[in-house]
Design an enzyme around this catalytic site. Structure first.
Site, PDB file in Angstrom:
ATOM      1  N   ASN A  65      10.553  12.675  11.107  1.00 40.30           N
ATOM      2  CA  ASN A  65      11.019  13.684  10.130  1.00 40.30           C
ATOM      3  C   ASN A  65      10.079  14.973   9.913  1.00 40.30           C
ATOM      4  O   ASN A  65       9.196  14.857   9.570  1.00 40.30           O
ATOM      5  CB  ASN A  65      11.222  13.017   8.696  1.00 40.30           C
ATOM      6  CG  ASN A  65      11.787  14.104   7.679  1.00 40.30           C
ATOM      7  OD1 ASN A  65      11.653  15.164   7.886  1.00 40.30           O
ATOM      8  ND2 ASN A  65      12.150  13.412   6.394  1.00 40.30           N
ATOM      9  N   CYS A 117      13.046  19.813   2.983  1.00 43.69           N
ATOM     10  CA  CYS A 117      13.669  19.655   4.193  1.00 43.69           C
ATOM     11  C   CYS A 117      15.008  20.342   4.249  1.00 43.69           C
ATOM     12  O   CYS A 117      15.628  20.298   5.323  1.00 43.69           O
ATOM     13  CB  CYS A 117      13.941  18.046   4.285  1.00 43.69           C
ATOM     14  SG  CYS A 117      12.741  17.033   4.235  1.00 43.69           S
ATOM     15  N   HIS A 132      19.893  16.547   8.994  1.00 41.73           N
ATOM     16  CA  HIS A 132      18.493  16.645   8.942  1.00 41.73           C
ATOM     17  C   HIS A 132      18.250  15.208   9.410  1.00 41.73           C
ATOM     18  O   HIS A 132      18.704  13.959   8.989  1.00 41.73           O
ATOM     19  CB  HIS A 132      18.130  16.713   7.386  1.00 41.73           C
ATOM     20  CG  HIS A 132      16.409  16.222   7.100  1.00 41.73           C
ATOM     21  ND1 HIS A 132      15.668  16.789   7.713  1.00 41.73           N
ATOM     22  CD2 HIS A 132      16.114  15.433   6.176  1.00 41.73           C
ATOM     23  CE1 HIS A 132      14.517  16.038   7.343  1.00 41.73           C
ATOM     24  NE2 HIS A 132      14.779  15.331   6.245  1.00 41.73           N
TER      25      HIS A 132
END
Ligand code: ACO
Length: 320
Positions: A277, A113, A247
């Site tokens: 996500n 990520c 994020h």
């Protein structure tokens, strides 16, 4: 031309949007649980043919158009991904070919990520070393391919997508600093243990395994630290930041980070509700959404930050 600026942004999502309600028909979960614990309302999931490189190329074309340059002007292409189309060649090479060009540097970065921030920092350093006028940095992932759809503790959290930026040399400040970190001792907290070996998948699991609560605590701690590191390096106070673009893992992680930093909620770009996500795509996708809906304006100070498997984490302070 001593500075490196973001001159164009773009993003791409798969066609298929899956709401929490739809998911709850096949997974033992509910819209209420997912919204309350994560803030996610829906996610986009790739269908056959919507590979990471396909989404990455779509995002790249939009970013190139926004920057007003052509693919042949690129000297460097970096794709951050954990879900490449193939083991090799790199997704960056596939994107380069799909854009109809050849000859530039092209490679992938794998920092889960945090991948986009690793890519941004790498491109920035390449450009400062000289010889590169324009770079394309893409974060793209189809993490749905790594999900066990019987594991409700992970499969509800993720979505697929891509985000891209064009970086160009400029007389005006752009990327002020970038800060990267990793601690491999936490590898087991979030991982996909399997690999391809001797003609088959290894016996280790090919799905995402996650200790959700440990990830949560670790994420809030390091996001706060690495954002402060960026502020200190540039002698800025948090009040001088126009937007935090974190994020998009979980609304509670985003808001806890903002609270710890002393930043009001209305200065945080939040897209996790719409996208889930999206791993390496998350930060550039959120940036592109915020640019296109007019939230992010030229000249504003942006604090980008991310954390992901590895563990890896990072931040970048940018004048847009
Ligand atoms: N639907 C319904 N119930 C569920 C679901 C679900 N999808 N998932 C778990 N539950 C249940 C559990 O079984 C448990 O039930 P029990 O009390 O009967 O045992 C209950 O809900 C509570 O489970 P917890 O794990 O304690 O829930 P928590 O509040 O910690 O939330 C979550 C879980 C959302 C995963 C949270 O820990 C989190 O967000 N962690 C961060 C993880 C993350 O963001 N990962 C992304 C990758 S890392 C990154 O991007 C940085």
């Amino acid at each position: 031309m001593n500075h490196i600026r973001i001159t164009g942004t773009g993003s791409a999502l798969p066609v298929r949007c899956v709401t929490n309600l739809e998911l709850s028909k096949t997974v033992d979960t509910s819209d209420e649980w997912i919204r309350e614990r994560t803030g996610i309302r829906q996610r986009y999931l790739a269908s056959e043919g919507e590979t990471t490189s396909v989404l990455a190329t779509r995002a790249a074309r939009i970013a190139l158009e926004a920057a007003g340059i052509e693919a042949k002007d690129l000297d460097l292409i970096i794709v951050a991904t954990t879900t490449p189309d193939m083991v090799f060649p790199s997704t960056a090479c596939l994107v380069q070919a799909a854009l109809g060009v050849s000859g530039s540097i092209a490679f992938d970065i794998q920092a889960v990520c945090t991948g986009f921030l690793y890519g941004l920092a790498t491109a920035e350093r390449f450009m400062r070393a000289g010889g590169i006028r324009h770079a394309l940095v893409i974060g793209a992932d189809t993490l749905s391919n790594l999900l066990d759809w019987n594991d409700r503790t992970t499969c509800v959290l993720f979505g697929d997508g891509a985000g891209a930026v064009v970086l160009s040399r400029s007389d005006h400040p752009g990327i002020l600093s970038s800060h990267l970190h990793a601690d491999g001792s936490h590898a087991g907290m979030l991982c996909v243990p399997g690999n391809v070996s001797k003609g088959a998948m290894s016996t280790a699991s090919p799905f995402i395994h996650m200790d959700g609560q440990s990830v949560f605590k670790f994420a809030v701690k390091v996001l706060d630290e690495v954002c402060r590191e960026a502020l200190t390096a540039n002698h800025f106070s948090i009040d001088e930041i126009d937007w935090l673009i974190p994020h998009q893992a979980n609304i509670r992680i985003l808001l806890s980070t903002a609270r710890k930093l002393g930043l009001p909620e209305n200065k945080v770009i939040i897209t996790v509700g719409e996208h889930g996500n999206t791993s390496a795509a998350s930060v550039p996708l959120a940036l592109d959404v915020a640019v296109r809906n007019g939230s992010v304006q030229a000249g504003q100070r942006l604090l980008l930050t991310a954390v992901g498997g590895g563990f890896t984490w990072g931040s970048a302070l940018v004048i847009f």
